[in-house]
Enzyme design. Sequence first.
Site, PDB file in Angstrom:
ATOM      1  N   ASP A 129       0.569  -0.843  -0.122  1.00 36.04           N
ATOM      2  CA  ASP A 129       0.152   0.262   0.507  1.00 36.04           C
ATOM      3  C   ASP A 129       1.223   0.863  -0.029  1.00 36.04           C
ATOM      4  O   ASP A 129       2.135   1.693  -0.477  1.00 36.04           O
ATOM      5  CB  ASP A 129      -1.027   0.262   1.084  1.00 36.04           C
ATOM      6  CG  ASP A 129      -1.989   0.502   0.812  1.00 36.04           C
ATOM      7  OD1 ASP A 129      -1.930   2.421   1.547  1.00 36.04           O
ATOM      8  OD2 ASP A 129      -3.181  -0.286   0.342  1.00 36.04           O
ATOM      9  N   ASP A 159      -5.374   6.053  -5.377  1.00 36.67           N
ATOM     10  CA  ASP A 159      -6.164   6.634  -3.812  1.00 36.67           C
ATOM     11  C   ASP A 159      -6.245   7.882  -4.417  1.00 36.67           C
ATOM     12  O   ASP A 159      -5.120   8.157  -4.731  1.00 36.67           O
ATOM     13  CB  ASP A 159      -5.363   5.608  -3.024  1.00 36.67           C
ATOM     14  CG  ASP A 159      -6.479   6.034  -1.783  1.00 36.67           C
ATOM     15  OD1 ASP A 159      -7.150   6.920  -1.898  1.00 36.67           O
ATOM     16  OD2 ASP A 159      -5.994   6.082   0.136  1.00 36.67           O
ATOM     17  N   VAL A 210     -17.371   8.295  -2.706  1.00 36.63           N
ATOM     18  CA  VAL A 210     -17.634   9.657  -3.260  1.00 36.63           C
ATOM     19  C   VAL A 210     -18.721   9.493  -4.992  1.00 36.63           C
ATOM     20  O   VAL A 210     -17.654   8.975  -5.243  1.00 36.63           O
ATOM     21  CB  VAL A 210     -16.855  10.229  -3.281  1.00 36.63           C
ATOM     22  CG1 VAL A 210     -17.627  11.984  -4.120  1.00 36.63           C
ATOM     23  CG2 VAL A 210     -15.746  10.595  -2.238  1.00 36.63           C
ATOM     24  N   ASP A 252     -12.798   4.478   5.661  1.00 37.47           N
ATOM     25  CA  ASP A 252     -11.507   3.455   5.606  1.00 37.47           C
ATOM     26  C   ASP A 252     -12.378   2.584   6.854  1.00 37.47           C
ATOM     27  O   ASP A 252     -13.144   3.169   8.054  1.00 37.47           O
ATOM     28  CB  ASP A 252     -10.057   3.937   6.306  1.00 37.47           C
ATOM     29  CG  ASP A 252      -9.651   4.694   5.174  1.00 37.47           C
ATOM     30  OD1 ASP A 252     -10.143   4.797   3.851  1.00 37.47           O
ATOM     31  OD2 ASP A 252      -8.169   5.080   5.048  1.00 37.47           O
TER      32      ASP A 252
HETATM   33  C1  GLA Z   1      -6.404   5.579   2.166  1.00 37.87           C
HETATM   34  C2  GLA Z   1      -6.887   4.497   1.584  1.00 37.87           C
HETATM   35  C3  GLA Z   1      -6.122   3.061   2.942  1.00 37.87           C
HETATM   36  C4  GLA Z   1      -4.932   3.564   3.189  1.00 37.87           C
HETATM   37  C5  GLA Z   1      -4.081   4.930   3.147  1.00 37.87           C
HETATM   38  C6  GLA Z   1      -3.354   5.193   2.863  1.00 37.87           C
HETATM   39  O1  GLA Z   1      -7.246   6.255   3.596  1.00 37.87           O
HETATM   40  O2  GLA Z   1      -8.196   4.344   2.102  1.00 37.87           O
HETATM   41  O3  GLA Z   1      -6.884   2.298   2.445  1.00 37.87           O
HETATM   42  O4  GLA Z   1      -4.542   3.097   1.392  1.00 37.87           O
HETATM   43  O5  GLA Z   1      -5.135   6.025   2.319  1.00 37.87           O
HETATM   44  O6  GLA Z   1      -2.489   5.706   3.369  1.00 37.87           O
END
Ligand code: GLA
Length: 416
Positions: free
Chosen positions: A92, A167, A220, A240
């Site tokens: 990630d 993201d 969104v 999240d």
């Molecule tokens: C956002 C995403 C999470 C993760 C963080 C990383 O909050 O929704 O799943 O990827 O960013 O910074």
Amino acid sequence: MNRHTDMKQSALIVGLLAALAIVPGTPVGAVESAPASQAVPDVSRIAPTPPMGWNSWNHFAGRVTDADIRSAADFLVSTGMRDAGYVYVNIDDTWQGKRDASGVLHSNERFPDMQALSAYIHSKGLKFGIYSSPGARTCAGYEGSLGHEAEDARLYAAWGVDFLKYDLCSLREDMKKAKAEHPDDPDVTKNMMIAAYHKMGDALRATGHTIVYSLCQYGVDDPWKWGPSVGASMWRTTGDISDSYARMSKIGFNQAGLAAFAGAGHWNDPDMLEIGNGRMSADEYRTHMSLWALLAAPLLAGNDLSKMGAADRQILTNREAIAIDQDTLGKQGDRLYQDGDLDVWSRPLSGGRVAVGLFNRGESPRDVSIELAKVGFPGGARVRDVWKQKDLGRRSGSVTDTVPKHGVTLLIVGPQ
Ligand code: GLA
């Protein structure tokens, strides 16, 4: 804000909109129904069933290293998770370093050699996933892909990347500025976002590599309505998740009504799994796994696999729960009825079967029932309890079970 800053901001927004090929005031339809050269891409073969794997964020967050990713790959194999279907190993946020003078992005010191890491993951029969943002910055403040979409897509392809989570992050700020600049255009932010996701979708496809494209923009503007048009295999439907029953159950049970938007190749994503991160009970984690399976959700484990105990492993690798999630009919489940703390969901499965989740969201054990006629079996059916791994035999009328606090009884109901 002084006039000079205002002018600088205007120029920035016009630049951003141009970079994303958006004309302020463009009606939504202009983006949603793309021209023939951008006809809706067929990505149905990329993720015919919801993608399964592991992602670094929920446990390692911004501390993740190359060693953590290799260890996750090792443990996916040794715990049997790979063989149960968890094949993507996804880094990630926070792997990014700086761009060099020619615009090529490099990984940071915690990831000294992405090519070697990718080769290691692939050598284990696993697939490699990565993360970026359509904005200039990721959510953790690292380098995003804005203005470098094609270069970054080519870099991922060269590294052998099989999955990209994209993201929204800092593009949100640019969208707010665009809205301030164009207050009369109700769709300016939505158009800007869709164009940004389109751009990376096109760039990924142009590499000729098979890359699962996973949108993350927290639900969104109903991404389930336009996700397929940008080439996405899955899209987040929510903010999240966290390792708490309150948050997980709020997200999970709020997914009611989205079933029509999922199907082979395109999936609603209520966020990654928290199973094994330690702050929910076994019954709560079984609720998490059952709901996600009924929702045909991508299953991306987010725990430290090197410390996983037997109970968490059993929940994550329950073959029958996974088979519900991965069912080839590809139909997402939905709420059947809710009665206070009792919540009953069903999902049609291949072979004329139906999965049924009897959930107790209350604070003490309760009896929860399903009338078999309500799931298409007025004359009775064979019933199997997935978590107890027990055949309940042929039943008629209704099936009742005592379900613990925050727990679930997950059934497969079928003609045979
Ligand atoms: C956002 C995403 C999470 C993760 C963080 C990383 O909050 O929704 O799943 O990827 O960013 O910074």
